[in-house]
Design a protein around this motif. Structure first.
Motif, PDB file in Angstrom:
ATOM      1  N   SER A  91      -8.982  -4.214  -8.610  1.00 38.55           N
ATOM      2  CA  SER A  91      -9.485  -5.443  -7.985  1.00 38.55           C
ATOM      3  C   SER A  91      -9.496  -5.356  -6.468  1.00 38.55           C
ATOM      4  O   SER A  91      -9.749  -6.350  -5.793  1.00 38.55           O
ATOM      5  N   ASP A  92      -9.151  -4.157  -5.941  1.00 40.00           N
ATOM      6  CA  ASP A  92      -9.138  -3.952  -4.496  1.00 40.00           C
ATOM      7  C   ASP A  92      -8.121  -4.886  -3.830  1.00 40.00           C
ATOM      8  O   ASP A  92      -8.356  -5.416  -2.757  1.00 40.00           O
ATOM      9  N   THR A  93      -6.994  -5.088  -4.533  1.00 42.08           N
ATOM     10  CA  THR A  93      -5.932  -5.955  -4.036  1.00 42.08           C
ATOM     11  C   THR A  93      -4.767  -5.086  -3.582  1.00 42.08           C
ATOM     12  O   THR A  93      -4.366  -4.162  -4.296  1.00 42.08           O
ATOM     13  N   GLU A  94      -4.223  -5.397  -2.411  1.00 44.18           N
ATOM     14  CA  GLU A  94      -3.079  -4.630  -1.919  1.00 44.18           C
ATOM     15  C   GLU A  94      -1.927  -4.756  -2.912  1.00 44.18           C
ATOM     16  O   GLU A  94      -1.576  -5.848  -3.355  1.00 44.18           O
ATOM     17  N   LEU A  95      -1.362  -3.640  -3.274  1.00 42.64           N
ATOM     18  CA  LEU A  95      -0.287  -3.597  -4.257  1.00 42.64           C
ATOM     19  C   LEU A  95       0.997  -4.183  -3.686  1.00 42.64           C
ATOM     20  O   LEU A  95       1.376  -3.886  -2.560  1.00 42.64           O
ATOM     21  N   GLU A  96       1.637  -5.027  -4.479  1.00 37.64           N
ATOM     22  CA  GLU A  96       2.938  -5.557  -4.060  1.00 37.64           C
ATOM     23  C   GLU A  96       3.986  -4.474  -4.288  1.00 37.64           C
ATOM     24  O   GLU A  96       4.179  -4.006  -5.407  1.00 37.64           O
ATOM     25  N   MET A  97       4.620  -4.060  -3.226  1.00 32.87           N
ATOM     26  CA  MET A  97       5.583  -2.959  -3.313  1.00 32.87           C
ATOM     27  C   MET A  97       6.959  -3.469  -3.745  1.00 32.87           C
ATOM     28  O   MET A  97       7.348  -4.585  -3.401  1.00 32.87           O
ATOM     29  N   PRO A  98       7.716  -2.636  -4.461  1.00 34.98           N
ATOM     30  CA  PRO A  98       9.032  -3.055  -4.952  1.00 34.98           C
ATOM     31  C   PRO A  98      10.153  -2.806  -3.937  1.00 34.98           C
ATOM     32  O   PRO A  98      11.328  -2.949  -4.261  1.00 34.98           O
ATOM     33  N   CYS A  99       9.774  -2.403  -2.721  1.00 33.41           N
ATOM     34  CA  CYS A  99      10.782  -2.063  -1.715  1.00 33.41           C
ATOM     35  C   CYS A  99      10.211  -2.317  -0.325  1.00 33.41           C
ATOM     36  O   CYS A  99       9.008  -2.492  -0.165  1.00 33.41           O
ATOM     37  N   ASP A 100      11.085  -2.347   0.662  1.00 30.90           N
ATOM     38  CA  ASP A 100      10.641  -2.506   2.046  1.00 30.90           C
ATOM     39  C   ASP A 100       9.880  -1.262   2.493  1.00 30.90           C
ATOM     40  O   ASP A 100      10.204  -0.142   2.092  1.00 30.90           O
ATOM     41  N   LEU A 101       8.902  -1.468   3.349  1.00 32.91           N
ATOM     42  CA  LEU A 101       8.081  -0.359   3.847  1.00 32.91           C
ATOM     43  C   LEU A 101       8.717   0.242   5.091  1.00 32.91           C
ATOM     44  O   LEU A 101       8.160   0.204   6.181  1.00 32.91           O
ATOM     45  N   THR A 102       9.891   0.793   4.902  1.00 32.66           N
ATOM     46  CA  THR A 102      10.602   1.426   6.011  1.00 32.66           C
ATOM     47  C   THR A 102      11.331   2.659   5.508  1.00 32.66           C
ATOM     48  O   THR A 102      11.735   2.714   4.340  1.00 32.66           O
ATOM     49  N   LEU A 103      11.482   3.621   6.380  1.00 33.79           N
ATOM     50  CA  LEU A 103      12.244   4.822   6.035  1.00 33.79           C
ATOM     51  C   LEU A 103      13.669   4.737   6.567  1.00 33.79           C
ATOM     52  O   LEU A 103      14.427   5.687   6.459  1.00 33.79           O
TER      53      LEU A 103
END
Length: 193
Positions: free
Chosen positions: A92-104
């Motif tokens: 659907s061209d929808t940004e995926l909801e991630m299960p974690c913070d987007l940080t390293l």
């Protein structure tokens, strides 16, 4: 293709899955929930279909010791629904909801959750590496996947180390991952114009 069987997993269903994963029925090397999300994201994007039995066995690092009648079907159905949910979001061209913070950034000696996610994503890629990096798509795939490959910390080439050592750049790349997943899906599955 869009799949109607995509009711998002409830918190209770995710808890049930997590309890099973950490039970004695499953290998200690099984993926955790964050890893499963990364792995299913790769399987959903993969240029060629991966049979359900194959990807589920990879998640569990072998066949679990099913302890009661119907358990295999119930757990399998949850995983298929989760994969469908991820696939439908990408379709659907929808940004995926991630299960974690987007940080390293991580707490102490623990791996960052995004690193765990990215390692599992790469594990999904390695199941069909030739399809991902075929001659037609190699350049696109390598360019798009760079942030995920950096986040995974699986590659020790100097360019990867250099990016990871630049915290600002590495975290900037990490923030791009949800958009990259959609771009990767479209690169493999959108019709050529």
């Amino acid at each position: 293709m869009f799949n109607a069987n995509n009711n998002p997993l409830t918190d209770d269903e995710l808890d049930l899955l997590e309890t099973f994963i950490f039970s004695e029925s499953v290998s200690e090397d099984s993926l955790d929930l964050i890893g499963i999300h990364g792995f299913l994201s790769a399987i959903s994007i993969c240029p060629e279909p991966v049979p359900t039995e194959e990807w589920q066995e990879a998640i569990f690092d072998g066949e679990p010791n099913w302890s009661e009648p119907g358990q295999k079907d119930a757990i399998s159905a949850l995983l298929v629904r989760w994969k469908n949910e991820i696939h439908n979001s990408l379709y659907s061209d929808t940004e995926l909801e991630m299960p974690c913070d987007l940080t390293l950034e991580s707490d102490g000696d623990e791996e960052a959750e995004l690193e765990i996610w990215a390692q599992a994503f790469m594990e999904g890629v390695f199941l069909r590496e030739d399809a991902w990096f075929n001659e037609d798509k190699e350049e696109v795939t390598a360019e798009l996947m760079l942030p995920i490959m950096v986040a995974s910390n699986l590659f020790d080439e100097p360019e990867f180390t250099e990016i990871r050592n630049n915290k600002r750049l590495a975290n900037q790349m990490a923030n791009e991952i949800p958009d990259i997943l959609v771009d990767l899906y479209l690169a493999f599955h959108a019709p050529e114009k």
